[in-house]
Design a protein around this motif. Structure first.
Motif, PDB file in Angstrom:
ATOM      1  N   PRO A   1       0.831  -1.210   0.000  1.00  0.00           N
ATOM      2  CA  PRO A   1       0.000   0.000   0.000  1.00  0.00           C
ATOM      3  C   PRO A   1       0.864   1.257   0.000  1.00  0.00           C
ATOM      4  O   PRO A   1       2.005   1.240   0.444  1.00  0.00           O
ATOM      5  CB  PRO A   1      -0.802  -0.119   1.307  1.00  0.00           C
ATOM      6  CG  PRO A   1      -0.112  -1.128   2.139  1.00  0.00           C
ATOM      7  CD  PRO A   1       0.694  -1.987   1.223  1.00  0.00           C
ATOM      8  N   PHE A   2       0.293   2.341  -0.512  1.00  0.00           N
ATOM      9  CA  PHE A   2       1.021   3.616  -0.567  1.00  0.00           C
ATOM     10  C   PHE A   2       0.028   4.758  -0.381  1.00  0.00           C
ATOM     11  O   PHE A   2      -1.178   4.573  -0.520  1.00  0.00           O
ATOM     12  CB  PHE A   2       1.797   3.752  -1.883  1.00  0.00           C
ATOM     13  CG  PHE A   2       0.952   3.627  -3.120  1.00  0.00           C
ATOM     14  CD1 PHE A   2       0.396   4.745  -3.730  1.00  0.00           C
ATOM     15  CD2 PHE A   2       0.710   2.375  -3.675  1.00  0.00           C
ATOM     16  CE1 PHE A   2      -0.382   4.618  -4.874  1.00  0.00           C
ATOM     17  CE2 PHE A   2      -0.075   2.246  -4.813  1.00  0.00           C
ATOM     18  CZ  PHE A   2      -0.623   3.367  -5.416  1.00  0.00           C
ATOM     19  N   GLU A   3       0.530   5.923  -0.069  1.00  0.00           N
ATOM     20  CA  GLU A   3      -0.298   7.113   0.161  1.00  0.00           C
ATOM     21  C   GLU A   3      -0.744   7.715  -1.173  1.00  0.00           C
ATOM     22  O   GLU A   3      -0.005   7.705  -2.150  1.00  0.00           O
ATOM     23  CB  GLU A   3       0.497   8.173   0.937  1.00  0.00           C
ATOM     24  CG  GLU A   3       0.818   7.781   2.367  1.00  0.00           C
ATOM     25  CD  GLU A   3      -0.406   7.759   3.255  1.00  0.00           C
ATOM     26  OE1 GLU A   3      -1.280   8.627   3.127  1.00  0.00           O
ATOM     27  OE2 GLU A   3      -0.480   6.815   4.079  1.00  0.00           O
ATOM     28  N   GLY A   4      -1.942   8.243  -1.180  1.00  0.00           N
ATOM     29  CA  GLY A   4      -2.441   8.966  -2.344  1.00  0.00           C
ATOM     30  C   GLY A   4      -2.961   8.067  -3.441  1.00  0.00           C
ATOM     31  O   GLY A   4      -3.204   6.886  -3.237  1.00  0.00           O
ATOM     32  N   LYS A   5      -3.109   8.675  -4.617  1.00  0.00           N
ATOM     33  CA  LYS A   5      -3.598   7.945  -5.787  1.00  0.00           C
ATOM     34  C   LYS A   5      -2.428   7.458  -6.619  1.00  0.00           C
ATOM     35  O   LYS A   5      -1.350   8.040  -6.592  1.00  0.00           O
ATOM     36  CB  LYS A   5      -4.481   8.855  -6.632  1.00  0.00           C
ATOM     37  CG  LYS A   5      -5.820   9.134  -6.016  1.00  0.00           C
ATOM     38  CD  LYS A   5      -6.717   9.848  -6.997  1.00  0.00           C
ATOM     39  CE  LYS A   5      -8.082  10.054  -6.382  1.00  0.00           C
ATOM     40  NZ  LYS A   5      -9.024  10.593  -7.346  1.00  0.00           N
ATOM     41  N   ASN A   6      -2.670   6.417  -7.388  1.00  0.00           N
ATOM     42  CA  ASN A   6      -1.655   5.847  -8.248  1.00  0.00           C
ATOM     43  C   ASN A   6      -1.364   6.801  -9.408  1.00  0.00           C
ATOM     44  O   ASN A   6      -2.225   7.025 -10.258  1.00  0.00           O
ATOM     45  CB  ASN A   6      -2.150   4.503  -8.783  1.00  0.00           C
ATOM     46  CG  ASN A   6      -1.109   3.752  -9.567  1.00  0.00           C
ATOM     47  OD1 ASN A   6      -0.099   4.313  -9.964  1.00  0.00           O
ATOM     48  ND2 ASN A   6      -1.352   2.489  -9.806  1.00  0.00           N
ATOM     49  N   PRO A   7      -0.142   7.365  -9.462  1.00  0.00           N
ATOM     50  CA  PRO A   7       0.158   8.314 -10.545  1.00  0.00           C
ATOM     51  C   PRO A   7       0.187   7.645 -11.923  1.00  0.00           C
ATOM     52  O   PRO A   7      -0.039   8.308 -12.929  1.00  0.00           O
ATOM     53  CB  PRO A   7       1.544   8.852 -10.179  1.00  0.00           C
ATOM     54  CG  PRO A   7       2.112   7.857  -9.220  1.00  0.00           C
ATOM     55  CD  PRO A   7       0.948   7.191  -8.540  1.00  0.00           C
ATOM     56  N   ALA A   8       0.415   6.346 -11.974  1.00  0.00           N
ATOM     57  CA  ALA A   8       0.429   5.634 -13.258  1.00  0.00           C
ATOM     58  C   ALA A   8      -0.971   5.520 -13.847  1.00  0.00           C
ATOM     59  O   ALA A   8      -1.122   5.307 -15.047  1.00  0.00           O
ATOM     60  CB  ALA A   8       1.040   4.233 -13.068  1.00  0.00           C
TER      61      ALA A   8
END
Length: 96
Positions: A87-94
């Motif tokens: 998991p990661f913060e924010g929205k997926n930039p890809a």
């Protein structure tokens, strides 16, 4: 004798209720596949999110949130869809 039987039934009922509540409060997990974070559309996630703000499939509030996941076949499938295994913060930039 009847009083003892009633007491046993009451205890059994309370135990069954406690077990069902415990099962209902535990986040569900996908039975198969690899968790791929950041590829689920709103309402299309497979299960509980990393933040613990929901515990069921179909409850993602935003497209491609880094805390929501969808099950894929393996790591290669996740990478191919532009997701991450953690998991990661924010929205997926890809995907944005």
């Amino acid at each position: 004798m009847l009083t003892r039987k009633m007491a046993l039934l009451s205890v059994a009922g309370a135990l069954a209720g406690a077990l069902s509540m415990a099962a209902a409060s535990a986040p569900a997990e996908a039975a198969t596949g690899t968790k791929c974070y950041g590829i689920a559309m709103a309402g299309k996630n497979d299960c509980a999110n990393a933040a613990g703000t929901h515990s069921c499939a179909g409850q993602a509030k935003a497209d491609f949130d880094g805390g929501d996941w969808r099950a894929v076949a393996d790591e290669a499938a996740c990478t191919a869809e532009g997701g991450k295994l953690e998991p990661f913060e924010g929205k997926n930039p890809a995907k944005a």
